[in-house]
Design an enzyme around this catalytic site. Structure first.
Site, PDB file in Angstrom:
ATOM      1  N   GLY A 131       1.983   3.882   3.992  1.00  0.00           N
ATOM      2  CA  GLY A 131       2.214   2.571   3.386  1.00  0.00           C
ATOM      3  C   GLY A 131       3.336   2.597   2.375  1.00  0.00           C
ATOM      4  N   ASN A 132       3.561   3.768   1.761  1.00  0.00           N
ATOM      5  CA  ASN A 132       4.646   3.893   0.791  1.00  0.00           C
ATOM      6  C   ASN A 132       6.017   3.796   1.439  1.00  0.00           C
ATOM      7  OD1 ASN A 132       3.138   4.080  -1.513  1.00  0.00           O
ATOM      8  ND2 ASN A 132       2.971   6.297  -1.460  1.00  0.00           N
ATOM      9  N   LYS A 156      -3.671  14.441   4.879  1.00  0.00           N
ATOM     10  CA  LYS A 156      -2.659  14.592   5.928  1.00  0.00           C
ATOM     11  C   LYS A 156      -2.825  15.942   6.631  1.00  0.00           C
ATOM     12  CE  LYS A 156       0.948  11.696   3.837  1.00  0.00           C
ATOM     13  NZ  LYS A 156      -0.019  10.808   3.227  1.00  0.00           N
ATOM     14  N   LYS A 210      -5.651   6.512   6.601  1.00  0.00           N
ATOM     15  CA  LYS A 210      -4.953   6.207   7.850  1.00  0.00           C
ATOM     16  C   LYS A 210      -4.606   7.454   8.655  1.00  0.00           C
ATOM     17  CE  LYS A 210      -0.257   7.085   7.292  1.00  0.00           C
ATOM     18  NZ  LYS A 210      -0.340   7.869   6.087  1.00  0.00           N
ATOM     19  N   LYS A 224      -9.472   7.777  -2.494  1.00  0.00           N
ATOM     20  CA  LYS A 224      -8.309   7.150  -1.859  1.00  0.00           C
ATOM     21  C   LYS A 224      -7.526   6.319  -2.867  1.00  0.00           C
ATOM     22  CE  LYS A 224      -5.605   5.639   1.432  1.00  0.00           C
ATOM     23  NZ  LYS A 224      -4.596   6.534   2.044  1.00  0.00           N
TER      24      LYS A 224
END
Length: 372
Positions: free
Chosen positions: A42-43, A304, A243, A155
């Site tokens: 999103g960044n 990640k 995500k 999160k």
């Protein structure tokens, strides 16, 4: 496959299309080489130092679009994206409008759905401008409302705050705030995904509409749970699913060949930001687990790395691989020129990059790397 260039892959695919199709366990209707799930943070749609506005999001998406479109030309692609900054901003706006936080009015399942539509539209518009037609899909993802994640939120969502401002927000709105580098951000529960309800729709698009690029499970999907007394009935959950973790599950359920997590900070580093820093070129899941890579960053890099591990270990395909790398280097990840590739067959479990160091003044990039 990783060691080959994209040109070589396309050339091989043109000669071996029939063989490739017959060797797949899923239905393939195109000559595209591999099925790849790509996750963009999103960044990537909100650069540090810029306000989170639709104008800035459209600008960032336009910069990103040619890279994604190029990958879609060469592979059977599914795109997923983060929503941390966007969903946090929506929550902040609602709280400011009502002067309080009321979960029944501002539940994160609804805010997640809003951000999914918002970002899906932004990406669709940008990709259309470079000739890539997309199909954004609103996806519900089942989670366990009793998961331990609800007792220890991790999160990051929304903007960064100074210590005093973070304390004030925590006291006035009841938000849980945790350090993110030198600053503080709000954290919310991030339970693991158990079931992606729209996965069959995604498979149908891939098999029946190969010219479309599905955009799915944005922001980790809309978190829902099943009512125990009536499992067919769903209810929203106050959480944000990571995500990258959801992307790994999506990639496994689609029987993807590879899973790429694109960041704004490169691959997996040891001692990042220090004079002894070095980047991993290749690593096995076992090496990453054994060294607890990313465990110091449970709200950013940790998920990640775990997502890459999960995809490789849970894949039913021989030679399945995952990769973590910078968005601007996406095309070079396939040749392993950039980023970190995670796969099972790596000599001694790890290969380090040579003659690559963290440049001076990388402090800002370090923060970006941790908050994708």
């Amino acid at each position: 496959m990783i060691a080959a260039s994209r040109h070589s892959l396309r050339k091989a695919a043109s000669h071996l299309t029939k063989a490739a199709v017959s060797s797949r366990s899923y239905s393939a209707t195109t000559s595209l080489n591999d099925r790849i799930v790509v996750a963009v943070g999103g960044n990537a749609l909100q650069r540090r130092g810029e306000r989170l506005t639709i104008e800035n999001m459209l600008k960032a998406a336009a910069e990103m679009a040619p890279t994604i479109a190029s990958l879609a030309e060469d592979h059977e692609l599914v795109l997923t994206h983060g929503n941390g900054p966007q969903v946090g901003e929506l929550a902040l706006e609602r709280s400011a409008a009502t002067h309080q936080w009321t979960p029944t009015q501002h539940s994160f399942d609804v805010l997640g759905a809003e951000s999914m539509g918002q970002i899906g539209y932004v990406l669709a518009q940008a990709l259309s401008s470079v000739g890539c037609t997309t199909a954004p899909i609103i996806c519900q993802v089942v989670v366990d409302p009793q998961d331990d994640a609800f007792r220890d939120p991790s999160k990051f969502v929304g903007p960064i705050y100074g210590a005093k401002e973070a304390t004030a927000l925590s006291q006035s709105l009841g938000w849980v705030m945790k350090p993110d580098g030198e600053y503080f951000r709000r954290v919310v529960p991030s339970p693991p995904p158990q079931e992606i309800l729209q996965v069959d729709a995604i498979k149908t698009l891939l098999e029946k509409c190969p010219s479309l690029l599905p955009i799915a499970c944005g922001g980790g999907g809309i978190p829902v749970s099943r009512i125990p007394s009536n499992p067919r009935t769903l209810t929203g959950v106050e959480a944000v699913i990571d995500k990258d973790v959801c992307g790994a599950k999506l990639a496994n359920e689609l029987d993807a060949d590879g899973y790429i997590i694109l960041t704004d900070g490169g691959g997996i580093w040891q001692n990042f930001g220090k004079p002894t820093a070095r980047e991993m070129k290749l690593a096995t899941p076992e090496y990453l687990l054994g060294t607890k890579a990313g465990k110091n960053f449970p709200g950013s890099m940790g998920p990640k790395i775990q997502a890459a591990i999960d995809f490789v270990q849970n894949s039913k395909k021989d030679g399945a691989w995952a990769a973590i790398g910078d968005l601007k280097d996406a095309g070079k990840i396939f040749s392993n020129e950039e980023g970190t590739v995670v796969k099972e067959d790596v000599p001694e479990g790890i290969v380090w990059r040579e003659s690559k160091v963290v440049a001076a003044g990388k402090k800002e990039s370090k923060d970006q790397h941790r908050t994708g």
